[in-house]
Design a protein around this motif. Structure first.
Motif, mmCIF file in Angstrom:
data_model
loop_
_atom_site.group_PDB
_atom_site.id
_atom_site.type_symbol
_atom_site.label_atom_id
_atom_site.label_comp_id
_atom_site.label_asym_id
_atom_site.label_seq_id
_atom_site.Cartn_x
_atom_site.Cartn_y
_atom_site.Cartn_z
ATOM 1 N N GLY A 1 26.740 47.865 32.687
ATOM 2 C CA GLY A 1 28.016 48.502 33.000
ATOM 3 C C GLY A 1 28.137 49.975 32.649
ATOM 4 O O GLY A 1 29.177 50.580 32.938
ATOM 5 N N LYS B 1 23.437 52.251 29.025
ATOM 6 C CA LYS B 1 22.775 50.944 28.917
ATOM 7 C C LYS B 1 21.633 50.852 29.935
ATOM 8 O O LYS B 1 20.564 50.316 29.641
ATOM 9 C CB LYS B 1 23.778 49.800 29.126
ATOM 10 N N TYR C 1 26.765 47.841 37.825
ATOM 11 C CA TYR C 1 27.549 46.909 38.646
ATOM 12 C C TYR C 1 28.992 47.362 38.819
ATOM 13 O O TYR C 1 29.707 46.856 39.672
ATOM 14 C CB TYR C 1 27.516 45.494 38.034
ATOM 15 N N SER D 1 21.419 25.764 31.382
ATOM 16 C CA SER D 1 21.047 25.246 30.056
ATOM 17 C C SER D 1 21.906 25.883 28.979
ATOM 18 O O SER D 1 22.435 26.984 29.166
ATOM 19 C CB SER D 1 19.570 25.524 29.738
ATOM 20 N N MET E 1 21.656 26.201 24.603
ATOM 21 C CA MET E 1 20.725 25.977 23.497
ATOM 22 C C MET E 1 21.284 25.033 22.419
ATOM 23 O O MET E 1 20.633 24.085 21.985
ATOM 24 C CB MET E 1 20.405 27.342 22.864
HETATM 25 N N1 LIG Z 1 22.856 29.086 27.410
HETATM 26 C C1 LIG Z 1 22.315 29.495 26.283
HETATM 27 O O1 LIG Z 1 21.520 28.793 25.666
HETATM 28 C C2 LIG Z 1 22.661 30.842 25.751
HETATM 29 C C3 LIG Z 1 22.134 31.319 24.560
HETATM 30 C C4 LIG Z 1 22.456 32.626 24.130
HETATM 31 C C5 LIG Z 1 23.327 33.383 24.888
HETATM 32 N N2 LIG Z 1 23.868 32.864 26.025
HETATM 33 C C6 LIG Z 1 24.784 33.624 26.871
HETATM 34 O O2 LIG Z 1 24.135 34.810 27.220
HETATM 35 C C7 LIG Z 1 25.093 35.824 27.447
HETATM 36 C C8 LIG Z 1 24.719 37.038 26.643
HETATM 37 O O3 LIG Z 1 24.884 36.728 25.270
HETATM 38 P P1 LIG Z 1 24.653 37.868 24.176
HETATM 39 O O4 LIG Z 1 25.054 37.318 22.855
HETATM 40 O O5 LIG Z 1 23.280 38.391 24.356
HETATM 41 O O6 LIG Z 1 25.735 38.935 24.721
HETATM 42 P P2 LIG Z 1 26.161 40.372 24.237
HETATM 43 O O7 LIG Z 1 25.088 41.008 23.449
HETATM 44 O O8 LIG Z 1 27.525 40.277 23.693
HETATM 45 O O9 LIG Z 1 26.240 41.180 25.641
HETATM 46 C C9 LIG Z 1 27.118 40.818 26.628
HETATM 47 C C10 LIG Z 1 27.216 41.949 27.660
HETATM 48 O O10 LIG Z 1 27.552 41.405 28.924
HETATM 49 C C11 LIG Z 1 28.290 42.338 29.696
HETATM 50 N N3 LIG Z 1 29.484 41.660 30.224
HETATM 51 C C12 LIG Z 1 30.469 41.069 29.533
HETATM 52 N N4 LIG Z 1 31.375 40.530 30.353
HETATM 53 C C13 LIG Z 1 30.942 40.780 31.610
HETATM 54 C C14 LIG Z 1 31.430 40.469 32.914
HETATM 55 N N5 LIG Z 1 32.561 39.775 33.093
HETATM 56 N N6 LIG Z 1 30.725 40.901 33.978
HETATM 57 C C15 LIG Z 1 29.589 41.586 33.834
HETATM 58 N N7 LIG Z 1 29.058 41.909 32.612
HETATM 59 C C16 LIG Z 1 29.735 41.511 31.526
HETATM 60 C C17 LIG Z 1 28.643 43.488 28.761
HETATM 61 O O11 LIG Z 1 27.759 44.574 29.042
HETATM 62 P P3 LIG Z 1 28.117 45.710 30.139
HETATM 63 O O12 LIG Z 1 28.537 46.902 29.345
HETATM 64 O O13 LIG Z 1 26.832 45.885 30.859
HETATM 65 O O14 LIG Z 1 29.225 45.179 30.998
HETATM 66 C C18 LIG Z 1 28.342 42.921 27.378
HETATM 67 O O15 LIG Z 1 27.979 43.921 26.443
HETATM 68 C C19 LIG Z 1 26.451 35.220 27.074
HETATM 69 O O16 LIG Z 1 27.069 34.732 28.238
HETATM 70 C C20 LIG Z 1 26.061 34.073 26.183
HETATM 71 O O17 LIG Z 1 27.033 33.050 26.154
HETATM 72 C C21 LIG Z 1 23.546 31.618 26.469
#
Ligand SMILES: NC(=O)c1ccc[n+]([C@@H]2O[C@H](COP(=O)([O-])OP(=O)(O)OC[C@H]3O[C@@H](n4cnc5c(N)ncnc54)[C@H](OP(=O)(O)O)[C@@H]3O)[C@@H](O)[C@H]2O)c1
Length: 326
Positions: free
Chosen positions: A173, A177, A192, A263, A265
């Motif tokens: 965004g 970054k 985006y 998935s 975790m």
């Molecule tokens: N399924 C799993 O096992 C698993 C495990 C770990 C994390 N996750 C998921 O992975 C994602 C990232 O986690 P994280 O802890 O690495 O996140 P993070 O470091 O907090 O980074 C998230 C980034 O996503 C962007 N963002 C937020 N809302 C947005 C939206 N509506 N549209 C587009 N971009 C958006 C923002 O960057 P910009 O400035 O670029 O907008 C934000 O800084 C989360 O959704 C988390 O729940 C899933």
């Protein structure tokens, strides 16, 4: 007793407070760890609001990864001793002076790493590896689009996908970054907020599309993600930051033989998480040890400033990980 961050109720960052709570006791297969550093994950924001309760048997305290020193060991633990420096993924309990971890999920911290570096690794590198490679089967020469390239998971994903010989596109965004993602190994970054990633990807790939998409946004991106996948492409749905419900044309999935794979975790069984840890240890820990890959740390907050750390993440200000030092 120990100090930990507790939630006084469901709500904003202000519900997080430092308090005295009972210290955890290790079971026979667990290590008790004096936590020196933990890290924030997007899931912590959901849990704080009451929308992501811990699985049964896990601590109510937030915090999915820890780095620290072993202070006690269960009777069936093998291969660890008191004072060992360890790090790893936990089901909860990280925002505290002490936490427990199954010994089969604990990894020894290399001597030249700080605790903050170790705490920045497990959740994002495990998630990126499992989704991009174990489930997504990305191979050298293929192309991947990683959304939210500046997220913790994104910064790990860019590095490992690039290292495996893939071409990596990202969305993010801000121009800063995007520059940082390119420094980490991305070929191109798409802002985006300024352009449509579908049109950009079509241009960049001469209309071919990509083999794999790693997505955390969900509903608003689903149709567009499917649109840019090649025949036999794989969409890894790992987050829902933009929403969970939408309509799709299933014909697209059938005609192009696409796979949509989701998935999470934390709810996985201990056996599955031990296997996930092992796959990371075999494939990526050596590359982190030799400096080819690195944890990306944006900012370190003291545990007492967890509220400010949550505000910082919620404002999307971080590139990479936010660490809590204990
Ligand atoms: N399924 C799993 O096992 C698993 C495990 C770990 C994390 N996750 C998921 O992975 C994602 C990232 O986690 P994280 O802890 O690495 O996140 P993070 O470091 O907090 O980074 C998230 C980034 O996503 C962007 N963002 C937020 N809302 C947005 C939206 N509506 N549209 C587009 N971009 C958006 C923002 O960057 P910009 O400035 O670029 O907008 C934000 O800084 C989360 O959704 C988390 O729940 C899933």
């Amino acid at each position: 007793m120990m100090k930990a961050i507790i939630r006084t109720e469901d709500g904003g960052p202000e519900v997080l407070q430092l308090a005295d709570v009972p210290a955890p006791e290790p079971t026979e297969t667990q290590l008790l760890v004096d936590v020196k550093a933990t890290a924030l994950n997007r899931a912590d924001l959901l849990q704080r609001r009451g929308a992501y309760p811990p699985p049964p048997g896990e601590s109510e305290i937030l915090g999915l990864e820890i780095a620290g020193t072993v202070s006690a060991i269960g009777s069936a633990v093998q291969g660890f001793s008191k004072n060992d420096r360890v790090f790893g993924l936990v089901g909860g309990g990280g925002y505290a002076q002490q936490a427990v971890i199954d010994y089969r999920m604990a990894m020894v911290i290399p001597d030249d790493w700080r605790f903050e570096e170790a705490a920045a690794i497990p959740e994002v590198f495990f998630t990126a590896n499992e989704n991009i490679f174990t489930l997504g089967r990305l191979t050298a020469g293929e192309t991947i689009l990683i959304h939210a390239g500046g997220s913790g998971v994104g910064t790990a994903g860019i590095q490992i996908a690039k290292h495996a010989g893939a071409r990596v596109f990202v969305t993010a965004g801000t121009p800063e970054k995007i520059d940082n993602c390119i420094t980490l190994g991305a070929t191109i970054g798409i802002n985006y907020k300024q352009s449509d990633f579908v049109a950009e990807i079509e241009n960049l790939t001469d209309g071919e599309g990509v083999d794999v998409v790693l997505d955390f946004i969900g509903a608003p991106y689903l149709n567009r993600n499917l649109q840019i996948l090649k025949v036999k492409g794989r969409l890894l749905q790992v987050g829902l930051m933009g929403g969970a419900t939408t309509d799709i044309d299933l014909g697209v999935i059938m005609r192009r033989r696409l796979q949509v794979i989701g998935s999470v975790m934390r709810p996985q069984s201990l056996d599955e998480k031990i296997a996930i840890t092992q796959r990371f240890v075999e494939r990526w820990l050596p590359e982190l040890k030799n400096g080819t890959l690195r944890p990306i740390i944006d900012k370190v907050f003291p545990l007492a400033q967890t509220c400010e750390a949550h505000e910082y993440m919620e404002a999307n200000r971080n590139f990479g990980k936010i660490i809590l030092k204990i």
